[in-house]
Motif scaffolding. Structure first.
Motif, PDB file in Angstrom:
ATOM      1  N   CYS A  23       0.832  -1.211   0.000  1.00 23.31           N
ATOM      2  CA  CYS A  23       0.000   0.000   0.000  1.00 23.31           C
ATOM      3  C   CYS A  23       0.857   1.248   0.000  1.00 23.31           C
ATOM      4  O   CYS A  23       0.574   2.206  -0.694  1.00 23.31           O
ATOM      5  CB  CYS A  23      -0.862   0.005   1.256  1.00 23.31           C
ATOM      6  SG  CYS A  23      -2.596   0.140   0.918  1.00 23.31           S
ATOM      7  N   ALA A  24       1.916   1.238   0.780  1.00 23.28           N
ATOM      8  CA  ALA A  24       2.741   2.424   0.933  1.00 23.28           C
ATOM      9  C   ALA A  24       3.504   2.785  -0.331  1.00 23.28           C
ATOM     10  O   ALA A  24       3.851   3.930  -0.542  1.00 23.28           O
ATOM     11  CB  ALA A  24       3.724   2.220   2.084  1.00 23.28           C
ATOM     12  N   ARG A  53      -4.269  13.069   2.605  1.00 14.05           N
ATOM     13  CA  ARG A  53      -4.479  12.222   3.781  1.00 14.05           C
ATOM     14  C   ARG A  53      -3.185  11.598   4.272  1.00 14.05           C
ATOM     15  O   ARG A  53      -2.241  11.417   3.517  1.00 14.05           O
ATOM     16  CB  ARG A  53      -5.505  11.135   3.492  1.00 14.05           C
ATOM     17  CG  ARG A  53      -5.133  10.175   2.394  1.00 14.05           C
ATOM     18  CD  ARG A  53      -6.323   9.416   1.857  1.00 14.05           C
ATOM     19  NE  ARG A  53      -7.240  10.371   1.258  1.00 14.05           N
ATOM     20  CZ  ARG A  53      -8.530  10.159   1.059  1.00 14.05           C
ATOM     21  NH1 ARG A  53      -9.061   9.015   1.344  1.00 14.05           N
ATOM     22  NH2 ARG A  53      -9.297  11.089   0.532  1.00 14.05           N
ATOM     23  N   VAL A  54      -3.200  11.312   5.567  1.00 18.43           N
ATOM     24  CA  VAL A  54      -2.103  10.598   6.198  1.00 18.43           C
ATOM     25  C   VAL A  54      -2.699   9.419   6.951  1.00 18.43           C
ATOM     26  O   VAL A  54      -3.873   9.439   7.324  1.00 18.43           O
ATOM     27  CB  VAL A  54      -1.282  11.514   7.145  1.00 18.43           C
ATOM     28  CG1 VAL A  54      -0.571  12.612   6.352  1.00 18.43           C
ATOM     29  CG2 VAL A  54      -2.138  12.108   8.239  1.00 18.43           C
ATOM     30  N   PHE A  55      -1.872   8.402   7.171  1.00 18.29           N
ATOM     31  CA  PHE A  55      -2.355   7.157   7.759  1.00 18.29           C
ATOM     32  C   PHE A  55      -1.679   6.887   9.093  1.00 18.29           C
ATOM     33  O   PHE A  55      -0.584   7.377   9.357  1.00 18.29           O
ATOM     34  CB  PHE A  55      -2.126   6.009   6.782  1.00 18.29           C
ATOM     35  CG  PHE A  55      -2.870   6.204   5.489  1.00 18.29           C
ATOM     36  CD1 PHE A  55      -4.193   5.827   5.373  1.00 18.29           C
ATOM     37  CD2 PHE A  55      -2.261   6.803   4.397  1.00 18.29           C
ATOM     38  CE1 PHE A  55      -4.904   6.030   4.195  1.00 18.29           C
ATOM     39  CE2 PHE A  55      -2.947   7.014   3.211  1.00 18.29           C
ATOM     40  CZ  PHE A  55      -4.261   6.631   3.118  1.00 18.29           C
ATOM     41  N   PHE A  56      -2.343   6.091   9.918  1.00 14.56           N
ATOM     42  CA  PHE A  56      -1.885   5.816  11.274  1.00 14.56           C
ATOM     43  C   PHE A  56      -1.859   4.319  11.545  1.00 14.56           C
ATOM     44  O   PHE A  56      -2.597   3.545  10.933  1.00 14.56           O
ATOM     45  CB  PHE A  56      -2.829   6.474  12.288  1.00 14.56           C
ATOM     46  CG  PHE A  56      -2.830   7.970  12.225  1.00 14.56           C
ATOM     47  CD1 PHE A  56      -1.985   8.711  13.037  1.00 14.56           C
ATOM     48  CD2 PHE A  56      -3.664   8.650  11.345  1.00 14.56           C
ATOM     49  CE1 PHE A  56      -1.978  10.099  12.975  1.00 14.56           C
ATOM     50  CE2 PHE A  56      -3.666  10.029  11.266  1.00 14.56           C
ATOM     51  CZ  PHE A  56      -2.818  10.761  12.088  1.00 14.56           C
ATOM     52  N   ALA A  57      -1.040   3.934  12.512  1.00 15.79           N
ATOM     53  CA  ALA A  57      -1.008   2.554  12.988  1.00 15.79           C
ATOM     54  C   ALA A  57      -2.251   2.305  13.847  1.00 15.79           C
ATOM     55  O   ALA A  57      -2.923   3.241  14.289  1.00 15.79           O
ATOM     56  CB  ALA A  57       0.261   2.309  13.793  1.00 15.79           C
ATOM     57  N   THR A  58      -2.534   1.058  14.101  1.00  9.36           N
ATOM     58  CA  THR A  58      -3.682   0.672  14.915  1.00  9.36           C
ATOM     59  C   THR A  58      -3.618   1.323  16.291  1.00  9.36           C
ATOM     60  O   THR A  58      -2.586   1.305  16.954  1.00  9.36           O
ATOM     61  CB  THR A  58      -3.718  -0.864  15.081  1.00  9.36           C
ATOM     62  OG1 THR A  58      -3.738  -1.454  13.784  1.00  9.36           O
ATOM     63  CG2 THR A  58      -4.935  -1.317  15.862  1.00  9.36           C
ATOM     64  N   ASN A  59      -4.725   1.921  16.701  1.00 12.11           N
ATOM     65  CA  ASN A  59      -4.869   2.559  18.013  1.00 12.11           C
ATOM     66  C   ASN A  59      -3.848   3.666  18.264  1.00 12.11           C
ATOM     67  O   ASN A  59      -3.555   3.976  19.418  1.00 12.11           O
ATOM     68  CB  ASN A  59      -4.796   1.526  19.142  1.00 12.11           C
ATOM     69  CG  ASN A  59      -5.941   0.549  19.088  1.00 12.11           C
ATOM     70  OD1 ASN A  59      -7.051   0.899  18.719  1.00 12.11           O
ATOM     71  ND2 ASN A  59      -5.674  -0.695  19.435  1.00 12.11           N
ATOM     72  N   GLU A  60      -3.313   4.271  17.231  1.00  9.18           N
ATOM     73  CA  GLU A  60      -2.283   5.300  17.373  1.00  9.18           C
ATOM     74  C   GLU A  60      -2.729   6.630  16.782  1.00  9.18           C
ATOM     75  O   GLU A  60      -3.500   6.668  15.824  1.00  9.18           O
ATOM     76  CB  GLU A  60      -0.989   4.870  16.669  1.00  9.18           C
ATOM     77  CG  GLU A  60      -0.292   3.699  17.310  1.00  9.18           C
ATOM     78  CD  GLU A  60       0.336   4.031  18.650  1.00  9.18           C
ATOM     79  OE1 GLU A  60       0.642   5.208  18.915  1.00  9.18           O
ATOM     80  OE2 GLU A  60       0.510   3.089  19.443  1.00  9.18           O
ATOM     81  N   PRO A 143      -7.236  -6.589   7.323  1.00 11.15           N
ATOM     82  CA  PRO A 143      -6.136  -5.656   7.607  1.00 11.15           C
ATOM     83  C   PRO A 143      -5.923  -4.577   6.539  1.00 11.15           C
ATOM     84  O   PRO A 143      -5.613  -3.437   6.883  1.00 11.15           O
ATOM     85  CB  PRO A 143      -4.911  -6.568   7.715  1.00 11.15           C
ATOM     86  CG  PRO A 143      -5.473  -7.871   8.194  1.00 11.15           C
ATOM     87  CD  PRO A 143      -6.797  -7.987   7.489  1.00 11.15           C
ATOM     88  N   LEU A 144      -6.104  -4.885   5.274  1.00 12.82           N
ATOM     89  CA  LEU A 144      -5.915  -3.886   4.226  1.00 12.82           C
ATOM     90  C   LEU A 144      -6.972  -2.779   4.333  1.00 12.82           C
ATOM     91  O   LEU A 144      -6.647  -1.592   4.288  1.00 12.82           O
ATOM     92  CB  LEU A 144      -5.956  -4.516   2.835  1.00 12.82           C
ATOM     93  CG  LEU A 144      -5.793  -3.539   1.666  1.00 12.82           C
ATOM     94  CD1 LEU A 144      -4.484  -2.760   1.786  1.00 12.82           C
ATOM     95  CD2 LEU A 144      -5.857  -4.288   0.344  1.00 12.82           C
ATOM     96  N   ALA A 145      -8.223  -3.170   4.508  1.00 15.57           N
ATOM     97  CA  ALA A 145      -9.298  -2.183   4.663  1.00 15.57           C
ATOM     98  C   ALA A 145      -9.061  -1.332   5.907  1.00 15.57           C
ATOM     99  O   ALA A 145      -9.204  -0.104   5.869  1.00 15.57           O
ATOM    100  CB  ALA A 145     -10.657  -2.885   4.745  1.00 15.57           C
ATOM    101  N   TRP A 146      -8.688  -1.962   7.004  1.00 18.18           N
ATOM    102  CA  TRP A 146      -8.455  -1.218   8.246  1.00 18.18           C
ATOM    103  C   TRP A 146      -7.341  -0.190   8.057  1.00 18.18           C
ATOM    104  O   TRP A 146      -7.447   0.936   8.540  1.00 18.18           O
ATOM    105  CB  TRP A 146      -8.121  -2.169   9.384  1.00 18.18           C
ATOM    106  CG  TRP A 146      -9.239  -3.117   9.731  1.00 18.18           C
ATOM    107  CD1 TRP A 146     -10.584  -2.914   9.576  1.00 18.18           C
ATOM    108  CD2 TRP A 146      -9.096  -4.428  10.260  1.00 18.18           C
ATOM    109  NE1 TRP A 146     -11.280  -4.026   9.997  1.00 18.18           N
ATOM    110  CE2 TRP A 146     -10.400  -4.969  10.425  1.00 18.18           C
ATOM    111  CE3 TRP A 146      -8.012  -5.214  10.628  1.00 18.18           C
ATOM    112  CZ2 TRP A 146     -10.627  -6.241  10.933  1.00 18.18           C
ATOM    113  CZ3 TRP A 146      -8.240  -6.492  11.130  1.00 18.18           C
ATOM    114  CH2 TRP A 146      -9.547  -6.987  11.281  1.00 18.18           C
ATOM    115  N   SER A 147      -6.272  -0.579   7.336  1.00 19.84           N
ATOM    116  CA  SER A 147      -5.152   0.356   7.153  1.00 19.84           C
ATOM    117  C   SER A 147      -5.558   1.573   6.332  1.00 19.84           C
ATOM    118  O   SER A 147      -5.054   2.671   6.550  1.00 19.84           O
ATOM    119  CB  SER A 147      -3.964  -0.350   6.498  1.00 19.84           C
ATOM    120  OG  SER A 147      -4.242  -0.675   5.141  1.00 19.84           O
TER     121      SER A 147
END
Length: 158
Positions: A23-24, A53-60, A143-147
């Motif tokens: 993805c990145a 947009r910017v992306f984040f790690a889980t719960n971060e 996991p892909l959708a969540w990211s």
């Protein structure tokens, strides 16, 4: 913990890492129409060459290195376009309660606001709103959708 469970967990971590790294590095091939790009890619644009947009790690809500680079470009664009105000939309993935994800989305958007302000953008030009998990860009449950859904999006204010 049995060996099968350990193997399964390690496999899931490796799979998620591969998906996120793919993805990145995805190249965006949208066509530009004025300041608006058309297409269905994950990354869209605030302006020519400036990701929205910017992306984040889980719960971060901590900004990644890639996020900080994107936000430096947004700040440079906003400094050149001083009459434009923006809204930072905080989002979360589907996991967690509605209340938790609304708070997490707000922390993410505020993290972005704080970073833009360190680059000279007035806080008066920036509004923050959280949508939590209510506006996913990918409705999948993987996991892909969540990211894709763990993000902050910068939009021009009306």
């Amino acid at each position: 913990m049995n060996l099968t469970k350990i193997f399964k967990n390690a496999f899931m971590i490796m799979l998620a890492s591969l998906v996120l790294s793919a993805c990145a590095t995805k190249k965006v091939t949208n066509q530009m129409q004025g300041d608006v790009y058309t297409g269905k890619d994950t990354v869209e644009y605030l302006a020519s060459g400036v990701a929205d947009r910017v992306f984040f790690a889980t719960n971060e809500s901590v900004l990644t290195t890639a996020s900080r680079e994107t936000l430096r470009k947004q700040a440079a664009w906003l400094r050149k376009n001083s009459k434009i105000n923006v809204v930072l939309e905080g989002h979360a993935d589907e996991r967690g309660t509605r209340e938790y994800n609304l708070a997490l989305g707000e922390r993410r958007a505020n993290s972005v606001k704080d970073y833009l302000m360190t680059y000279g953008i007035s806080g008066n030009r920036i509004s923050v709103i959280s949508y939590g998990k209510e506006r996913p860009v990918d409705s999948g449950s993987n996991p892909l959708a969540w990211s894709k859904n763990r993000r902050s999006v910068t939009v021009k204010a009306n």
